[in-house]
Design an enzyme around this catalytic site. Structure first.
Site, PDB file in Angstrom:
ATOM      1  CB  CYS A   1     -57.180  -4.079 123.064  1.00  0.00           C
ATOM      2  SG  CYS A   1     -58.611  -2.410 123.736  1.00  0.00           S
TER       3      CYS A   1
ATOM      4  CG  HIS B   1     -53.875  -2.867 125.766  1.00  0.00           C
ATOM      5  ND1 HIS B   1     -53.533  -2.543 124.765  1.00  0.00           N
ATOM      6  CD2 HIS B   1     -55.139  -3.358 126.058  1.00  0.00           C
ATOM      7  CE1 HIS B   1     -54.652  -1.910 124.143  1.00  0.00           C
ATOM      8  NE2 HIS B   1     -56.012  -1.962 125.065  1.00  0.00           N
TER       9      HIS B   1
ATOM     10  CG  ASN C   1     -56.539   1.441 123.910  1.00  0.00           C
ATOM     11  OD1 ASN C   1     -55.768   0.601 123.526  1.00  0.00           O
ATOM     12  ND2 ASN C   1     -57.073   1.619 124.647  1.00  0.00           N
TER      13      ASN C   1
HETATM   14  N1  ACO Z   1     -59.622  15.071 131.793  1.00  0.00           N
HETATM   15  C1  ACO Z   1     -60.071  15.895 133.250  1.00  0.00           C
HETATM   16  N2  ACO Z   1     -60.340  14.999 133.763  1.00  0.00           N
HETATM   17  C2  ACO Z   1     -61.130  13.853 133.979  1.00  0.00           C
HETATM   18  C3  ACO Z   1     -60.691  13.463 132.256  1.00  0.00           C
HETATM   19  C4  ACO Z   1     -60.391  14.740 131.620  1.00  0.00           C
HETATM   20  N3  ACO Z   1     -60.145  13.303 130.773  1.00  0.00           N
HETATM   21  N4  ACO Z   1     -61.490  12.143 132.196  1.00  0.00           N
HETATM   22  C5  ACO Z   1     -62.125  12.183 133.254  1.00  0.00           C
HETATM   23  N5  ACO Z   1     -62.024  13.002 134.470  1.00  0.00           N
HETATM   24  C6  ACO Z   1     -62.502  13.182 135.689  1.00  0.00           C
HETATM   25  C7  ACO Z   1     -63.858  12.440 136.274  1.00  0.00           C
HETATM   26  O1  ACO Z   1     -65.084  13.325 135.775  1.00  0.00           O
HETATM   27  C8  ACO Z   1     -64.125  12.705 137.824  1.00  0.00           C
HETATM   28  O2  ACO Z   1     -63.951  13.857 138.160  1.00  0.00           O
HETATM   29  P1  ACO Z   1     -64.769  13.549 139.803  1.00  0.00           P
HETATM   30  O3  ACO Z   1     -63.955  12.979 140.988  1.00  0.00           O
HETATM   31  O4  ACO Z   1     -65.878  15.401 139.757  1.00  0.00           O
HETATM   32  O5  ACO Z   1     -66.283  13.139 138.971  1.00  0.00           O
HETATM   33  C9  ACO Z   1     -62.264  12.294 138.032  1.00  0.00           C
HETATM   34  O6  ACO Z   1     -61.445  13.196 136.480  1.00  0.00           O
HETATM   35  C10 ACO Z   1     -61.491  10.748 138.287  1.00  0.00           C
HETATM   36  O7  ACO Z   1     -61.758  10.016 136.984  1.00  0.00           O
HETATM   37  P2  ACO Z   1     -61.967   8.457 137.158  1.00  0.00           P
HETATM   38  O8  ACO Z   1     -62.948   7.771 136.507  1.00  0.00           O
HETATM   39  O9  ACO Z   1     -62.588   7.872 138.361  1.00  0.00           O
HETATM   40  O10 ACO Z   1     -60.062   8.522 136.916  1.00  0.00           O
HETATM   41  P3  ACO Z   1     -59.541   7.603 136.399  1.00  0.00           P
HETATM   42  O11 ACO Z   1     -58.499   7.111 137.847  1.00  0.00           O
HETATM   43  O12 ACO Z   1     -60.294   5.700 137.068  1.00  0.00           O
HETATM   44  O13 ACO Z   1     -58.963   7.118 135.414  1.00  0.00           O
HETATM   45  C11 ACO Z   1     -59.510   6.521 132.664  1.00  0.00           C
HETATM   46  C12 ACO Z   1     -59.608   7.405 133.768  1.00  0.00           C
HETATM   47  C13 ACO Z   1     -57.717   6.396 132.430  1.00  0.00           C
HETATM   48  C14 ACO Z   1     -60.112   6.252 132.328  1.00  0.00           C
HETATM   49  C15 ACO Z   1     -58.476   4.810 133.593  1.00  0.00           C
HETATM   50  O14 ACO Z   1     -59.693   4.798 134.478  1.00  0.00           O
HETATM   51  C16 ACO Z   1     -57.954   3.862 132.691  1.00  0.00           C
HETATM   52  O15 ACO Z   1     -57.621   3.915 131.920  1.00  0.00           O
HETATM   53  N6  ACO Z   1     -59.297   2.843 132.770  1.00  0.00           N
HETATM   54  C17 ACO Z   1     -59.111   1.934 132.062  1.00  0.00           C
HETATM   55  C18 ACO Z   1     -58.963   1.919 130.317  1.00  0.00           C
HETATM   56  C19 ACO Z   1     -58.374   0.508 129.866  1.00  0.00           C
HETATM   57  O16 ACO Z   1     -58.088  -0.018 129.555  1.00  0.00           O
HETATM   58  N7  ACO Z   1     -59.034   0.806 128.289  1.00  0.00           N
HETATM   59  C20 ACO Z   1     -58.557  -0.626 127.418  1.00  0.00           C
HETATM   60  C21 ACO Z   1     -59.475  -1.818 126.944  1.00  0.00           C
HETATM   61  S1  ACO Z   1     -59.956  -0.204 125.982  1.00  0.00           S
HETATM   62  C22 ACO Z   1     -60.447  -1.190 124.598  1.00  0.00           C
HETATM   63  O17 ACO Z   1     -61.343  -2.770 124.522  1.00  0.00           O
HETATM   64  C23 ACO Z   1     -60.962  -0.426 122.685  1.00  0.00           C
END
Ligand code: ACO
Length: 329
Positions: free
Chosen positions: A116, A256, A286
């Site tokens: 990214c 980003h 993204n």
């Molecule tokens: N729909 C519903 N529930 C979901 C989904 C979904 N799509 N995805 C995950 N959940 C659930 C999980 O299973 C979890 O359930 P549990 O508590 O029963 O285990 C709950 O939601 C919380 O999941 P988390 O992973 O803790 O959610 P979080 O608040 O961290 O959000 C996310 C997840 C959106 C992926 C976030 O962590 C994020 O944006 N991370 C950074 C991503 C990023 O910046 N990437 C950058 C580079 S990408 C590249 O280089 C290609």
């Protein structure tokens, strides 16, 4: 003594595939909801390339627009740099595929992989080539078809990504210095948090690797989130320092577009108002190396920024890699 060669940003362009996948569409594919996706990420919809649409096809459309804005023909380009993690194929490079599609017959061409942060790494590379006098006119592209390496059964990742491309023409100049600074960083010890393992020399493609989904993105989202905020804030501050500018000198911050909550947390950490932060994640998702340049292009086209304004691009991604650039448009 020779006069210092500066960099002039001549033009930008962008392209998104026609097909739009909404959160409502995703509700029919995996166990998720529009409410979860919008509150956790800010994403409402994303563009998806056709089966026969490769990264170089998206890059071509964005590049044609950038060349038009730059008032330059493709034969004047002497280097094509493509930042991508979804190349048409391992080799030849997507930059070579783009070169032939554009008819940029006088250009050298290569790809650059920094996930990214790829477009920021690309700005640094282009700046170095121009300032050293090696190349005069560089076409820099960020292009991604992340939909093709997405596991559409994995709700943790499939709601996050989209496809698109952006391009910039940078040129040698005696009067302008439009790339004021670039700051880059990397830490490969985090490689296990965001990766696509299959298909490389470590894990060549086999029936087993495909069955295990190793040709798709895997991510520990929470851990990536935790690292992204401080590194993006650090990069933004370092690039400002290198440029000799204050936070208030920058008209628009273009981070980003990975997660709305990351964008807000970074803005808070470096003490900038969300009024001076550009956000288009709701309609793009993204798109890795293409996020900052497509957002910049939209900000220019919509009149949000004007000629002469200072803009800071900030990114973070797989590797981990991070970086920021202070530019004048
Ligand atoms: N729909 C519903 N529930 C979901 C989904 C979904 N799509 N995805 C995950 N959940 C659930 C999980 O299973 C979890 O359930 P549990 O508590 O029963 O285990 C709950 O939601 C919380 O999941 P988390 O992973 O803790 O959610 P979080 O608040 O961290 O959000 C996310 C997840 C959106 C992926 C976030 O962590 C994020 O944006 N991370 C950074 C991503 C990023 O910046 N990437 C950058 C580079 S990408 C590249 O280089 C290609």
């Amino acid at each position: 003594m020779n006069k210092k060669i500066g960099v002039k940003i001549l033009g930008t362009g962008s392209y998104f595939p026609k097909k739009v996948l909404t959160n409502a569409d995703l509700e029919k594919m995996v166990e998720t909801s529009d409410e979860w996706i919008t509150t956790r990420t800010g994403i409402r919809e994303r563009h998806i390339a056709q089966n026969d649409e490769a990264a170089s096809d998206l890059a071509l459309k964005a590049s044609e627009e950038a060349l038009k804005a730059a008032n330059l023909t493709a034969d004047k380009i002497d280097l094509i740099l493509v930042a991508t993690i979804t190349p048409d194929m391992f080799f030849p490079s997507t930059a070579c595929m783009l070169q032939v599609k554009l008819g940029a017959n006088n250009a050298a061409a290569f790809d650059l992989a920094a996930a990214c942060s790829g477009f920021i790494y690309g700005i640094a590379t282009a700046k170095g080539f121009i300032e050293s006098g090696i190349y005069k006119n560089i076409l820099l592209v960020g292009t991604e078809t992340l939909s093709k390496i997405t596991d559409w059964k994995d709700r943790n990742t499939c709601v996050l990504f989209g496809d698109g491309a952006g391009a910039m023409v940078l040129s040698a100049s005696e009067t302008n210095d439009d790339v004021l600074s670039v700051y880059l960083g990397a830490d490969g010890s985090y490689a296990d948090l965001l990766y696509m393992r299959g298909g490389g020399s470590l894990c060549p493609t086999t029936a087993e690797s495909v069955a295990a989904g190793m040709h798709t993105i895997r991510m520990e989202g929470k851990e990536v989130f935790k690292a992204a905020v401080p590194k993006m804030a650090l990069a933004a501050q370092k690039a400002l320092e290198l440029a000799g500018k204050k936070v208030s000198d920058v008209k628009l911050y273009i981070p980003h577009q990975a997660n709305m909550r990351i964008i807000e947390a970074v803005a808070k950490k470096i003490d900038i108002s969300m009024d001076s932060v550009f956000v288009n994640i709701h309609k793009t998702g993204n798109i890795s190396s293409a996020t900052t340049i497509t957002a910049l292009d939209e900000a220019i086209k919509s009149g949000r920024i004007q000629k002469g304004d200072l803009v800071e691009l900030v990114a973070f991604g797989g590797g981990f890699t991070w970086g920021a650039a202070v530019i004048r448009i």
